[in-house]
Enzyme design. Structure first.
Site, short mmCIF file in Angstrom:
data_model
loop_
_atom_site.label_atom_id
_atom_site.label_comp_id
_atom_site.label_asym_id
_atom_site.label_seq_id
_atom_site.Cartn_x
_atom_site.Cartn_y
_atom_site.Cartn_z
N TYR A 121 -8.34 -1.67 -3.73
CA TYR A 121 -6.95 -1.28 -4.00
C TYR A 121 -5.97 -2.25 -3.35
CZ TYR A 121 -2.74 1.58 -4.29
OH TYR A 121 -1.47 2.02 -4.55
N LYS A 172 -3.56 -5.20 -5.17
CA LYS A 172 -2.10 -5.16 -4.96
C LYS A 172 -1.62 -6.49 -4.38
CE LYS A 172 -1.25 -0.99 -6.41
NZ LYS A 172 -0.40 -0.74 -7.58
#
Length: 170
Positions: A77, A81
Site C-alpha cells: 500500500y 502510494k
C-alpha cells in the site's frame, strides 16, 4: 460529469481537456481488487489520469495519497502510494499538491469488521490527539479545495496530516 472506462482511459482523453485544476482521490483496497488490481487502480489509473489531464491543459494537480507513502516501503500500500506520487510529479504540472492523510474518518457502505474495530480505536485516540492518526474526509476535501485557492509554496507541495487539518479549517 463524464463517466469513463478506466480500462480504456485513453479513449476518454476529451474528458480531460480544458481544466485548469485536477483533483484525484481515486483508490481501492487490496481486499477488493487483489494486489494486481490495487496497483492498477491506485498507481496506473492515477498516473494515466494525470498524464491525460496535463495533456488537456491542467496546470495544478491535487492528489490524495496516504500518510507514510514511500516508494521503498516493504508494504504494498505505502509503496504504491509513493510510486504514484513520483509518477504524478514527473508529469510536469506547473503545480502539484499531494495530500497525505492518516486514517480517513467516514461512514462506509461495505462491512469491514476489522476496520470497524480499528476505526473505533482511532476515533477514541482522535479525541486526545485530533491531528495525529486520523482526519475526517470532509476536512481532506476542504484542504484540497483550499490548496488551489491559496498561493503555492513551490512546484510540488506535500501536505501531511496535521497540515491537512490546518488547511481544512480555512
Amino acid at each position: 460529469q463524464v463517466v469513463v472506462d478506466f480500462e480504456r482511459l485513453s479513449e476518454h482523453a476529451a474528458a480531460f481537456q480544458g481544466h485548469d485544476v485536477g483533483f484525484c482521490c481515486l483508490g481501492t483496497t487490496r481486499a477488493k481488487a487483489g494486489a494486481a488490481g490495487f496497483v492498477r487502480v491506485d498507481r496506473d489509473y492515477v498516473a494515466q489520469s494525470a498524464e491525460l489531464a496535463r495533456a488537456g491543459g491542467c496546470k495544478h494537480f491535487v492528489l490524495q495519497s496516504s500518510q507514510g507513502a514511500n516508494q521503498h516501503s516493504l508494504f504494498l500500500y505505502l509503496r504504491v502510494k509513493g510510486e504514484v506520487e513520483n509518477l504524478v510529479q514527473a508529469v510536469g504540472f506547473d503545480r502539484c499538491t499531494i495530500l497525505r492523510p492518516a486514517v480517513l474518518l467516514c461512514k462506509r457502505q461495505e462491512s469491514r469488521p476489522a476496520a470497524w474495530v480499528w476505526l473505533g480505536f482511532v476515533v477514541v485516540v482522535a479525541r486526545v490527539f485530533p491531528t495525529a492518526y486520523s482526519v475526517p474526509v470532509e476536512t481532506v476535501a476542504r484542504a484540497m479545495v483550499a490548496s488551489v485557492l491559496q498561493p503555492g509554496v513551490g512546484k510540488v507541495e506535500v501536505l501531511e496530516n496535521e497540515a491537512i487539518h490546518e488547511l481544512g479549517k480555512a
